[in-house]
Design an enzyme around this catalytic site. Sequence first.
Site, PDB file in Angstrom:
ATOM      1  N   ALA A 121      -1.528  -3.403 -12.133  1.00 32.44           N
ATOM      2  CA  ALA A 121      -2.970  -3.551 -11.983  1.00 32.44           C
ATOM      3  C   ALA A 121      -3.552  -2.174 -12.273  1.00 32.44           C
ATOM      4  O   ALA A 121      -2.999  -1.176 -11.829  1.00 32.44           O
ATOM      5  CB  ALA A 121      -3.289  -3.973 -10.555  1.00 32.44           C
ATOM      6  N   HIS A 135       6.393   3.014  -5.076  1.00 28.28           N
ATOM      7  CA  HIS A 135       5.406   3.994  -5.548  1.00 28.28           C
ATOM      8  C   HIS A 135       5.663   5.322  -4.852  1.00 28.28           C
ATOM      9  O   HIS A 135       6.080   5.343  -3.689  1.00 28.28           O
ATOM     10  CB  HIS A 135       3.981   3.547  -5.187  1.00 28.28           C
ATOM     11  CG  HIS A 135       3.630   2.166  -5.620  1.00 28.28           C
ATOM     12  ND1 HIS A 135       3.991   1.050  -4.897  1.00 28.28           N
ATOM     13  CD2 HIS A 135       2.949   1.719  -6.702  1.00 28.28           C
ATOM     14  CE1 HIS A 135       3.552  -0.030  -5.512  1.00 28.28           C
ATOM     15  NE2 HIS A 135       2.914   0.334  -6.613  1.00 28.28           N
ATOM     16  N   TYR A 185       3.405   7.168  -3.664  1.00 24.21           N
ATOM     17  CA  TYR A 185       2.492   7.327  -2.524  1.00 24.21           C
ATOM     18  C   TYR A 185       3.049   6.705  -1.234  1.00 24.21           C
ATOM     19  O   TYR A 185       2.550   6.959  -0.142  1.00 24.21           O
ATOM     20  CB  TYR A 185       1.084   6.779  -2.825  1.00 24.21           C
ATOM     21  CG  TYR A 185       0.994   5.303  -3.111  1.00 24.21           C
ATOM     22  CD1 TYR A 185       1.156   4.352  -2.107  1.00 24.21           C
ATOM     23  CD2 TYR A 185       0.720   4.853  -4.395  1.00 24.21           C
ATOM     24  CE1 TYR A 185       1.068   3.002  -2.379  1.00 24.21           C
ATOM     25  CE2 TYR A 185       0.623   3.507  -4.676  1.00 24.21           C
ATOM     26  CZ  TYR A 185       0.804   2.586  -3.664  1.00 24.21           C
ATOM     27  OH  TYR A 185       0.717   1.241  -3.934  1.00 24.21           O
ATOM     28  N   GLU A 186       4.083   5.881  -1.361  1.00 26.68           N
ATOM     29  CA  GLU A 186       4.722   5.338  -0.150  1.00 26.68           C
ATOM     30  C   GLU A 186       5.616   6.391   0.509  1.00 26.68           C
ATOM     31  O   GLU A 186       6.143   6.164   1.587  1.00 26.68           O
ATOM     32  CB  GLU A 186       5.570   4.117  -0.507  1.00 26.68           C
ATOM     33  CG  GLU A 186       4.746   2.933  -0.969  1.00 26.68           C
ATOM     34  CD  GLU A 186       5.625   1.794  -1.460  1.00 26.68           C
ATOM     35  OE1 GLU A 186       6.083   1.001  -0.630  1.00 26.68           O
ATOM     36  OE2 GLU A 186       5.861   1.709  -2.684  1.00 26.68           O
ATOM     37  N   SER A 214       0.823  -5.025  -8.620  1.00 24.97           N
ATOM     38  CA  SER A 214       0.026  -5.525  -7.490  1.00 24.97           C
ATOM     39  C   SER A 214      -0.627  -6.852  -7.833  1.00 24.97           C
ATOM     40  O   SER A 214      -1.324  -6.960  -8.845  1.00 24.97           O
ATOM     41  CB  SER A 214      -1.104  -4.544  -7.159  1.00 24.97           C
ATOM     42  OG  SER A 214      -0.587  -3.374  -6.635  1.00 24.97           O
ATOM     43  N   ASN A 241     -10.370  -3.788 -12.042  1.00 27.61           N
ATOM     44  CA  ASN A 241     -11.665  -3.227 -11.614  1.00 27.61           C
ATOM     45  C   ASN A 241     -12.120  -2.225 -12.669  1.00 27.61           C
ATOM     46  O   ASN A 241     -11.292  -1.710 -13.426  1.00 27.61           O
ATOM     47  CB  ASN A 241     -11.531  -2.524 -10.256  1.00 27.61           C
ATOM     48  CG  ASN A 241     -10.460  -1.455 -10.250  1.00 27.61           C
ATOM     49  OD1 ASN A 241      -9.262  -1.750 -10.328  1.00 27.61           O
ATOM     50  ND2 ASN A 241     -10.884  -0.217 -10.186  1.00 27.61           N
ATOM     51  N   HIS A 281      -8.599  -2.119  -2.630  1.00 29.54           N
ATOM     52  CA  HIS A 281      -7.359  -2.850  -2.895  1.00 29.54           C
ATOM     53  C   HIS A 281      -7.576  -4.372  -2.875  1.00 29.54           C
ATOM     54  O   HIS A 281      -6.941  -5.111  -3.629  1.00 29.54           O
ATOM     55  CB  HIS A 281      -6.290  -2.441  -1.872  1.00 29.54           C
ATOM     56  CG  HIS A 281      -4.901  -2.908  -2.224  1.00 29.54           C
ATOM     57  ND1 HIS A 281      -4.308  -2.634  -3.440  1.00 29.54           N
ATOM     58  CD2 HIS A 281      -3.985  -3.649  -1.524  1.00 29.54           C
ATOM     59  CE1 HIS A 281      -3.093  -3.175  -3.474  1.00 29.54           C
ATOM     60  NE2 HIS A 281      -2.877  -3.792  -2.333  1.00 29.54           N
ATOM     61  N   MET A 311      -1.375   3.759 -10.491  1.00 28.26           N
ATOM     62  CA  MET A 311      -0.533   4.595  -9.616  1.00 28.26           C
ATOM     63  C   MET A 311       0.950   4.277  -9.775  1.00 28.26           C
ATOM     64  O   MET A 311       1.732   4.486  -8.844  1.00 28.26           O
ATOM     65  CB  MET A 311      -0.936   4.381  -8.155  1.00 28.26           C
ATOM     66  CG  MET A 311      -2.406   4.611  -7.869  1.00 28.26           C
ATOM     67  SD  MET A 311      -2.817   4.178  -6.170  1.00 28.26           S
ATOM     68  CE  MET A 311      -4.619   4.132  -6.257  1.00 28.26           C
ATOM     69  N   SER A 312       1.317   3.738 -10.921  1.00 23.85           N
ATOM     70  CA  SER A 312       2.723   3.303 -11.064  1.00 23.85           C
ATOM     71  C   SER A 312       3.173   3.395 -12.520  1.00 23.85           C
ATOM     72  O   SER A 312       2.595   4.121 -13.321  1.00 23.85           O
ATOM     73  CB  SER A 312       2.841   1.849 -10.591  1.00 23.85           C
ATOM     74  OG  SER A 312       2.126   0.990 -11.460  1.00 23.85           O
ATOM     75  N   HIS A 327       2.951  -6.718  -2.489  1.00 24.33           N
ATOM     76  CA  HIS A 327       4.252  -6.461  -3.135  1.00 24.33           C
ATOM     77  C   HIS A 327       5.335  -7.060  -2.226  1.00 24.33           C
ATOM     78  O   HIS A 327       5.602  -6.545  -1.150  1.00 24.33           O
ATOM     79  CB  HIS A 327       4.501  -4.951  -3.263  1.00 24.33           C
ATOM     80  CG  HIS A 327       3.681  -4.297  -4.328  1.00 24.33           C
ATOM     81  ND1 HIS A 327       4.181  -3.970  -5.558  1.00 24.33           N
ATOM     82  CD2 HIS A 327       2.391  -3.926  -4.338  1.00 24.33           C
ATOM     83  CE1 HIS A 327       3.224  -3.409  -6.288  1.00 24.33           C
ATOM     84  NE2 HIS A 327       2.129  -3.367  -5.561  1.00 24.33           N
TER      85      HIS A 327
END
Length: 295
Positions: free
Chosen positions: A122, A92, A94-95, A39, A249, A263, A225-226, A70
């Site tokens: 990220a 991902h 989550y998609e 990201s 973060n 995000h 998440m990846s 992306h």
Amino acid sequence: MAHCEEDSSRYTYEEYKQTADWLLSKTEHRPSVAIVCGSGLGALGELLKDQVAFNYIDIPNFPHSTVPGHAGRLIFGNLNGKPCVCMQGRFHSYEGYPLWKVTFPIRVFRLIGVETLIVTNAAGGLNQDYKVGDLMVILDHINFPGFAGQNPLIGPNEERFGPRFPPMSDAYDKDLRKLALAIGEELGFSEKMREGVYCSLGGPNFETIAECKFLSALGVDAVGMSTVPEVIVARHCGLRVLGMSLITNKAVMDYNTEATANHEEVLQAGKDSAKYLEKLVTLLIQRIELNNNVF
Ligand code: HPA
């Protein structure tokens, strides 16, 4: 029942091969290194010289990327004189993609002759010493969804890619880790350089405070998440792997704060610090020793 349907819609070896052959027929580039941009880190792809780029939607069998930040392009070109292929945008779970789809490009890379995979992401910093903008070389990972049976290698094993039970204790190449840390130092980023444990969660929500405390107690330094599914598939088919997390973060660990992860903050930190990661990866690619082991 759902499980059976998923199995029957898995990619066949011939489909990976079809995509690899299609790409090889459309470009003369023969990359030995593949880079996955996380990201806000897609600008890495722009550094490639003599570019030949394909939108994911135009590549046979390729999934499409749906996340802002992306881009959804596969770029072939030379980075510091080394032939590379760069995923500008990854997939991902989550998609809504099953993990065998998320990791489709990795096996295609193997079939086009890639030997080394550089995955970037990220990530939220759990380690209290980490600051936004730090670059963490991934030492090891925790495949958290794997504890609940989520693994890209689930299903019949394709021996032409690798063994049924691949080891993961050596997932992140020691020499590449050392090289990345040394280059970071050489470039004057010593203050930013970290080495730590990355944990992948399914997302798409950011973590609760209790989840962050839990992961921190387990020894996790950064959460995202990846990456982990791609690394598992890459190691299964024998690619050398370097993983790099940009800490975008600080994970929220305290009930007395108003701060929340979002995000936009992740993308902004990516914009502010991507240049460090770009410099590091560019120099690293120039220094990578390749073993010319053609699949
Ligand atoms: N958590 C999960 N994924 C992330 C984070 C985070 O704090 N930051 C960037 N990706």
